[in-house]
Scaffold this active site. Structure first.
Site, mmCIF file in Angstrom:
data_model
loop_
_atom_site.group_PDB
_atom_site.id
_atom_site.type_symbol
_atom_site.label_atom_id
_atom_site.label_comp_id
_atom_site.label_asym_id
_atom_site.label_seq_id
_atom_site.Cartn_x
_atom_site.Cartn_y
_atom_site.Cartn_z
ATOM 1 N N LYS A 1 2.956 3.643 7.199
ATOM 2 C CA LYS A 1 3.863 2.539 6.860
ATOM 3 C C LYS A 1 5.004 3.068 5.978
ATOM 4 O O LYS A 1 6.167 2.663 6.135
ATOM 5 C CB LYS A 1 3.118 1.418 6.130
ATOM 6 C CG LYS A 1 2.108 0.657 6.970
ATOM 7 C CD LYS A 1 2.718 -0.144 8.113
ATOM 8 C CE LYS A 1 3.503 -1.348 7.662
ATOM 9 N NZ LYS A 1 3.970 -2.169 8.818
ATOM 10 N N GLU B 1 0.815 -1.221 0.000
ATOM 11 C CA GLU B 1 0.000 0.000 0.000
ATOM 12 C C GLU B 1 0.846 1.268 0.000
ATOM 13 O O GLU B 1 0.354 2.348 -0.317
ATOM 14 C CB GLU B 1 -0.988 -0.006 1.176
ATOM 15 C CG GLU B 1 -1.879 -1.227 1.107
ATOM 16 C CD GLU B 1 -3.111 -1.203 1.984
ATOM 17 O OE1 GLU B 1 -3.626 -0.114 2.279
ATOM 18 O OE2 GLU B 1 -3.568 -2.289 2.368
ATOM 19 N N TYR C 1 -3.060 4.972 6.980
ATOM 20 C CA TYR C 1 -2.342 3.713 7.237
ATOM 21 C C TYR C 1 -1.125 3.604 6.317
ATOM 22 O O TYR C 1 0.004 3.400 6.786
ATOM 23 C CB TYR C 1 -3.278 2.511 7.013
ATOM 24 C CG TYR C 1 -2.535 1.186 6.869
ATOM 25 C CD1 TYR C 1 -1.774 0.682 7.922
ATOM 26 C CD2 TYR C 1 -2.584 0.449 5.678
ATOM 27 C CE1 TYR C 1 -1.078 -0.532 7.793
ATOM 28 C CE2 TYR C 1 -1.904 -0.758 5.543
ATOM 29 C CZ TYR C 1 -1.152 -1.240 6.603
ATOM 30 O OH TYR C 1 -0.462 -2.420 6.478
HETATM 31 P P1 NAD Z 1 -2.815 -7.310 12.911
HETATM 32 O O1 NAD Z 1 -3.574 -6.039 12.991
HETATM 33 O O2 NAD Z 1 -3.560 -8.595 12.809
HETATM 34 O O3 NAD Z 1 -1.851 -7.449 14.185
HETATM 35 C C1 NAD Z 1 -1.064 -6.403 14.640
HETATM 36 C C2 NAD Z 1 -0.455 -6.818 15.980
HETATM 37 O O4 NAD Z 1 0.393 -5.738 16.432
HETATM 38 C C3 NAD Z 1 -1.488 -7.060 17.087
HETATM 39 O O5 NAD Z 1 -1.184 -8.241 17.801
HETATM 40 C C4 NAD Z 1 -1.361 -5.834 17.992
HETATM 41 O O6 NAD Z 1 -1.670 -6.104 19.337
HETATM 42 C C5 NAD Z 1 0.106 -5.477 17.801
HETATM 43 N N1 NAD Z 1 0.368 -4.054 18.058
HETATM 44 C C6 NAD Z 1 -0.294 -2.984 17.544
HETATM 45 N N2 NAD Z 1 0.225 -1.850 18.026
HETATM 46 C C7 NAD Z 1 1.245 -2.191 18.858
HETATM 47 C C8 NAD Z 1 2.169 -1.466 19.630
HETATM 48 N N3 NAD Z 1 2.173 -0.126 19.669
HETATM 49 N N4 NAD Z 1 3.089 -2.147 20.353
HETATM 50 C C9 NAD Z 1 3.120 -3.509 20.342
HETATM 51 N N5 NAD Z 1 2.252 -4.247 19.625
HETATM 52 C C10 NAD Z 1 1.333 -3.603 18.892
HETATM 53 O O7 NAD Z 1 -1.814 -7.116 11.689
HETATM 54 P P2 NAD Z 1 -1.361 -8.131 10.545
HETATM 55 O O8 NAD Z 1 -2.401 -8.154 9.507
HETATM 56 O O9 NAD Z 1 -0.893 -9.373 11.167
HETATM 57 O O10 NAD Z 1 -0.116 -7.341 9.941
HETATM 58 C C11 NAD Z 1 1.199 -7.520 10.477
HETATM 59 C C12 NAD Z 1 2.168 -6.648 9.701
HETATM 60 O O11 NAD Z 1 2.143 -6.993 8.320
HETATM 61 C C13 NAD Z 1 1.837 -5.154 9.770
HETATM 62 O O12 NAD Z 1 3.042 -4.441 9.906
HETATM 63 C C14 NAD Z 1 1.184 -4.861 8.437
HETATM 64 O O13 NAD Z 1 1.398 -3.523 8.052
HETATM 65 C C15 NAD Z 1 1.917 -5.841 7.533
HETATM 66 N N6 NAD Z 1 1.142 -6.283 6.350
HETATM 67 C C16 NAD Z 1 -0.120 -6.799 6.512
HETATM 68 C C17 NAD Z 1 -0.810 -7.235 5.391
HETATM 69 C C18 NAD Z 1 -2.183 -7.848 5.520
HETATM 70 O O14 NAD Z 1 -2.809 -8.148 4.475
HETATM 71 N N7 NAD Z 1 -2.703 -8.092 6.694
HETATM 72 C C19 NAD Z 1 -0.230 -7.137 4.111
HETATM 73 C C20 NAD Z 1 1.071 -6.614 4.001
HETATM 74 C C21 NAD Z 1 1.740 -6.181 5.129
HETATM 75 P P1 TYD Z 2 -9.220 -4.692 3.441
HETATM 76 O O1 TYD Z 2 -9.363 -6.104 3.859
HETATM 77 O O2 TYD Z 2 -9.620 -3.612 4.375
HETATM 78 O O3 TYD Z 2 -7.717 -4.514 2.946
HETATM 79 P P2 TYD Z 2 -7.006 -3.243 2.209
HETATM 80 O O4 TYD Z 2 -7.919 -2.097 2.195
HETATM 81 O O5 TYD Z 2 -5.840 -3.031 3.093
HETATM 82 O O6 TYD Z 2 -6.670 -3.745 0.849
HETATM 83 O O7 TYD Z 2 -10.062 -4.493 2.118
HETATM 84 C C1 TYD Z 2 -9.802 -5.192 0.916
HETATM 85 C C2 TYD Z 2 -10.659 -4.601 -0.169
HETATM 86 O O8 TYD Z 2 -12.041 -4.880 0.118
HETATM 87 C C3 TYD Z 2 -10.580 -3.086 -0.268
HETATM 88 O O9 TYD Z 2 -10.695 -2.719 -1.642
HETATM 89 C C4 TYD Z 2 -11.783 -2.590 0.505
HETATM 90 C C5 TYD Z 2 -12.801 -3.681 0.254
HETATM 91 N N1 TYD Z 2 -13.772 -3.927 1.338
HETATM 92 C C6 TYD Z 2 -15.137 -3.989 1.057
HETATM 93 O O10 TYD Z 2 -15.574 -3.800 -0.106
HETATM 94 N N2 TYD Z 2 -16.001 -4.254 2.078
HETATM 95 C C7 TYD Z 2 -15.563 -4.463 3.361
HETATM 96 O O11 TYD Z 2 -16.411 -4.671 4.268
HETATM 97 C C8 TYD Z 2 -14.171 -4.409 3.638
HETATM 98 C C9 TYD Z 2 -13.642 -4.620 5.020
HETATM 99 C C10 TYD Z 2 -13.297 -4.150 2.588
#
Ligand code: NAD
Ligand code: TYD
Length: 347
Positions: free
Chosen positions: A156, A128, A152
């Site tokens: 990042k 992102e 967000y």
């Molecule tokens: P998540 O929201 O499921 O988990 C985040 C974790 O970080 C939680 O356990 C929370 O308690 C902890 N946390 C938040 N703020 C904190 C703080 N100040 N101090 C200590 N712990 C804290 O996130 P996720 O989806 O597992 O993502 C993990 C990482 O991967 C993130 O850095 C995110 O940007 C990156 N990422 C996620 C995705 C995705 O699709 N989910 C994709 C690419 C990158």
């Molecule tokens: P999301 O899971 O929030 O991930 P990101 O925005 O980080 O890609 O959303 C994925 C896509 O789905 C995004 O285009 C927003 C859309 N979306 C919906 O259409 N409805 C929903 O309820 C949510 C949570 C996301």
């Protein structure tokens, strides 16, 4: 290897903890997590059972200078930073929390890791930060300039730039991974895929933002974990690595596929107001990590989706436990069906 994993009680971090303990029987994992809403209440004890004496947990904020003591007392070799505020919609409602954790928290970690003896530091980032693609654009490479659109993504991107600056200024041993949208078991049910599954299983409507023609590039969470591990072990200091399974899918198509697997009707689909500054398309080029580190994904979208749907079907109590909470209702109330009195766009 003794590693400090931050955010290891969240979705991807907890998978990485499991992966690391399983893959490297000689390793020790220290999980440091502030336990925000995104950390499921059962995760800490589940990982504790799995890891036994090779696993330690600290409830601590990544912005806390005391992290230095944790690094020292466990003689940590490397830090992998997953901890973050991660949900775009929440970042629109409360950007401050994102700046606090994603920027200031990461800066604190960078500093304590450097002062602890230049520990290898893998910073887990996201596609992102590159912004949004048009339908015909080539996918993002590691050279694409950063152009984040949500608070967000901007937070990042700020952390990525601080990490790269630390490498250049202090020769700190830093690597950055940028991955696409993850899916799999244990994902908090506010993100699209678990939200679709949970709503469908409860015969509730599926909110589709805008026209549903946005494209996301999907990866099964375990493939992401193996990519991060490859970067930790073989990555070149100061480099960025994109991680993608090259599975770009329209949101509407993803929703229909999932409803099909669940045998639920498409009539559950409900168009709602759009997310402000909603990125149209994400797509990452993963050639660098494939060529230089020999990583490739194991799971096709079909395989990963099947596994994920089955997991949510078989683990209802896991997601029901966190869906009941008041904050979740509050968050849901921000998107209203098109044409409803309360307006179409989240305020
Ligand atoms: P998540 O929201 O499921 O988990 C985040 C974790 O970080 C939680 O356990 C929370 O308690 C902890 N946390 C938040 N703020 C904190 C703080 N100040 N101090 C200590 N712990 C804290 O996130 P996720 O989806 O597992 O993502 C993990 C990482 O991967 C993130 O850095 C995110 O940007 C990156 N990422 C996620 C995705 C995705 O699709 N989910 C994709 C690419 C990158
Ligand atoms: P999301 O899971 O929030 O991930 P990101 O925005 O980080 O890609 O959303 C994925 C896509 O789905 C995004 O285009 C927003 C859309 N979306 C919906 O259409 N409805 C929903 O309820 C949510 C949570 C996301």
């Amino acid at each position: 290897m003794k590693v400090l994993i931050t955010g290891g009680a969240g979705f991807i971090g907890s998978h990485f903890v499991e992966f690391f303990l399983r893959e490297y029987p000689e390793s020790t994992v220290v999980n440091l997590d502030g336990l925000t809403y995104a950390a499921h209440p059962d995760t800490v004890s589940r990982l504790g059972h799995l890891g036994g004496s090779r696993y330690h947990f600290y409830k601590m904020d990544i912005g806390d200078p005391q992290v230095a003591q944790v690094l020292k007392s466990h003689q940590i070799d490397a830090v992998i930073n997953f901890a973050a505020e991660t949900h775009v919609d929440r970042s629109i409602l409360d950007p401050q929390a994102f700046v606090r954790t994603n920027i200031l928290g990461t800066q604190n970690l960078l500093q304590v890791a450097r002062k602890a003896g230049n520990l290898r530091f893998v910073h887990v980032s996201t596609d992102e930060v590159y912004g949004s693609l048009e339908p015909q654009d080539p996918t993002f490479t590691e050279q694409t300039s950063l152009s984040p659109n949500s608070p967000y993504a901007a937070s990042k991107a700020g952390a990525d730039l601080l990490a790269l600056a630390s490498h250049r200024t202090y020769q700190q041993d830093i690597l950055i991974t940028r991955c696409t949208n993850n899916y799999g078991p244990y994902q908090f049910p506010e993100k699209l895929l678990p939200l679709i599954i949970a709503n469908a299983l409860e015969d509730k409507s599926i909110p589709v933002y805008g026209d549903g023609k946005q494209v996301r590039d999907w990866i099964y969470v375990e493939d992401h974990c193996r990519g991060i591990d490859a970067v930790l072990r073989k990555g070149k200091s100061g480099e960025v690595y994109n991680i993608s399974s090259s599975a770009e899918v329209l949101n509407l198509e993803m929703i229909k596929k999932t409803l099909g697997l669940l045998k639920k009707p498409e009539s559950l689909i409900t168009f709602v107001g759009d997310r402000p500054a909603h990125d149209r398309r994400y797509g990452l080029n993963p050639e660098k990590i494939k060529k230089e580190l020999g990583w490739k994904p194991k799971y096709s979208l079909e395989q990963g989706l099947q596994l994920t749907v089955e997991w949510y079907q078989q683990n209802r109590s896991w997601w029901e436990k966190v869906r009941d909470k008041e904050y979740f209702k509050y968050y849901q109330a921000n998107y209203q069906p098109k044409g409803s009195k309360t307006g179409e766009v989240m305020s």
